[in-house]
Design a protein around this motif. Sequence first.
Motif, PDB file in Angstrom:
ATOM      1  N   GLU A 143       0.821  -1.210   0.000  1.00  0.00           N
ATOM      2  CA  GLU A 143       0.000   0.000   0.000  1.00  0.00           C
ATOM      3  C   GLU A 143       0.856   1.262   0.000  1.00  0.00           C
ATOM      4  OE1 GLU A 143      -3.162  -0.095   2.858  1.00  0.00           O
ATOM      5  OE2 GLU A 143      -3.703  -2.167   2.345  1.00  0.00           O
ATOM      6  N   ALA A 160      -4.912  -7.007   8.009  1.00  0.00           N
ATOM      7  CA  ALA A 160      -6.125  -7.032   7.192  1.00  0.00           C
ATOM      8  C   ALA A 160      -7.266  -7.699   7.942  1.00  0.00           C
ATOM      9  CB  ALA A 160      -5.866  -7.761   5.880  1.00  0.00           C
ATOM     10  N   SER A 190     -11.363  -7.843   7.538  1.00  0.00           N
ATOM     11  CA  SER A 190     -11.672  -7.654   6.128  1.00  0.00           C
ATOM     12  C   SER A 190     -12.025  -8.988   5.495  1.00  0.00           C
ATOM     13  CB  SER A 190     -10.450  -7.055   5.403  1.00  0.00           C
ATOM     14  OG  SER A 190     -10.638  -7.069   4.002  1.00  0.00           O
ATOM     15  N   SER A 191     -12.994  -8.967   4.574  1.00  0.00           N
ATOM     16  CA  SER A 191     -13.377 -10.187   3.854  1.00  0.00           C
ATOM     17  C   SER A 191     -12.577 -10.347   2.572  1.00  0.00           C
ATOM     18  CB  SER A 191     -14.878 -10.154   3.535  1.00  0.00           C
ATOM     19  OG  SER A 191     -15.180  -9.033   2.701  1.00  0.00           O
ATOM     20  N   GLU A 192     -11.641  -9.441   2.346  1.00  0.00           N
ATOM     21  CA  GLU A 192     -10.843  -9.483   1.132  1.00  0.00           C
ATOM     22  C   GLU A 192     -10.022 -10.765   1.076  1.00  0.00           C
ATOM     23  OE1 GLU A 192      -7.131  -7.016  -0.917  1.00  0.00           O
ATOM     24  OE2 GLU A 192      -8.369  -6.077   0.652  1.00  0.00           O
ATOM     25  N   ARG A 193      -9.971 -11.368  -0.104  1.00  0.00           N
ATOM     26  CA  ARG A 193      -9.185 -12.588  -0.286  1.00  0.00           C
ATOM     27  C   ARG A 193      -7.699 -12.278  -0.184  1.00  0.00           C
ATOM     28  NH1 ARG A 193     -10.284 -14.886  -5.782  1.00  0.00           N
ATOM     29  NH2 ARG A 193      -9.982 -12.702  -6.329  1.00  0.00           N
ATOM     30  N   SER A 194      -6.928 -13.280   0.184  1.00  0.00           N
ATOM     31  CA  SER A 194      -5.496 -13.100   0.394  1.00  0.00           C
ATOM     32  C   SER A 194      -4.770 -12.730  -0.897  1.00  0.00           C
ATOM     33  CB  SER A 194      -4.896 -14.393   0.941  1.00  0.00           C
ATOM     34  OG  SER A 194      -3.492 -14.395   0.800  1.00  0.00           O
ATOM     35  N   PRO A 195      -4.118 -11.558  -0.957  1.00  0.00           N
ATOM     36  CA  PRO A 195      -3.331 -11.201  -2.141  1.00  0.00           C
ATOM     37  C   PRO A 195      -2.193 -12.185  -2.396  1.00  0.00           C
ATOM     38  CG  PRO A 195      -3.745  -9.258  -0.790  1.00  0.00           C
ATOM     39  CD  PRO A 195      -4.169 -10.453   0.025  1.00  0.00           C
ATOM     40  N   SER A 240     -10.436 -19.324  -0.826  1.00  0.00           N
ATOM     41  CA  SER A 240     -11.571 -18.975   0.035  1.00  0.00           C
ATOM     42  C   SER A 240     -11.682 -19.854   1.272  1.00  0.00           C
ATOM     43  CB  SER A 240     -12.874 -19.046  -0.763  1.00  0.00           C
ATOM     44  OG  SER A 240     -13.106 -20.367  -1.218  1.00  0.00           O
TER      45      SER A 240
END
Length: 382
Positions: free
Chosen positions: A105, A328, A331-336, A349
Amino acid sequence: MIYVDNNATTRLADEVAQAMADAFAVGYLNPSSQHQLGQKARRRLDDARETILSILGGEITKFLGDRLVFTSGGTEANNLALFGLGHETAGQVIISAIEHPSISEAADRLRAFGTAVRVLPVNSEGVVQYDQLDDWLTEPTRLVSVMLANNETGVIQPIEEIAAICRDRKVPLHVDAVQAVGKIPLDFSLLDISAMTISPHKFHGPRGIGALMLDDQVKLNPMMFGGSQQLTMRPGTESVELAIGFERSLQLAIETLPEAGPRMETLRDHLEASLLQELGDERMTINRGMIERLPHTSNVAFPGIDRQALVMALDMVGVACSTGSACASGSSERSPTLIAMGLKEEVISSSIRLSLSRTTTEEEIDEVAKRISNCVKRLRRP
């Protein structure tokens, strides 16, 4: 509650808590003050800094040598590296696809300022592919930043090979070693890199302090202004007590590493083998292939199971783990990282991270394996 989320943070060691309590009892004052009490604090702070540098393989000379800049933690140290070494509109910065958010980021922010950012890919086992690096470095490059070991999979990266390319091109290489310090042997001088991030709360030290280690040839532009502390590279009154906790936790981590490293690896392998035996390899995947990784980290997938539902179910039965980076969390964001590895959606997932420490016991691992197996079976029921 059985705690297997040590990549997020570790419990403060009793010896470290005592060292800090003793330091608070001394009543150290501002180490920048010129009076005797201030200079007493300065001497103790400098002693801690030199001890940390020495343990990590830094070269200390009479005049300057390698430097250790104390920060508020690993995130600030990574930001200081990116902005302090790479913040110029001319040229480019190169990172890997699996960096911690405090690198990726920060790189996005550099891009917004006009700096070109290139991203090295990883293969399906999570290893950074640096084939293109030499060609990319033909363009003016401010900084390359690649982590030593991934915080989600534990996979160890080819830093020595990347460092050799950067050295040949005279480009600074920054390494985020937050998860690796105290888990595997490392030496700043032998790695021959320009900068390295360390954070003691990952090895039973205090939260609220970290450091950026710098080669003596590196010029760092500050991110903060308003004081002369730390050669103006990171102004602000230093905490002698936190520095002492940093020092003591690093001493303990290195002293115990010859025994603790193999022991954690044995326990991790036992945990994975127990899960495979109970669930079968069709219902569980280890996200790392056969690549070398940190001894205490396991990233496992249970296809067909929602990762967040599993973490909540485990919390209810007394197992504390995570779906990935603590930065993170929520957060429901998938693992980068898992996305960059090109893994199937059903794997991404359903993946959770289990991370041990030197205090984890065999009895805890047996119980964790049992509780995970039971939760997975229960969540699979129609």
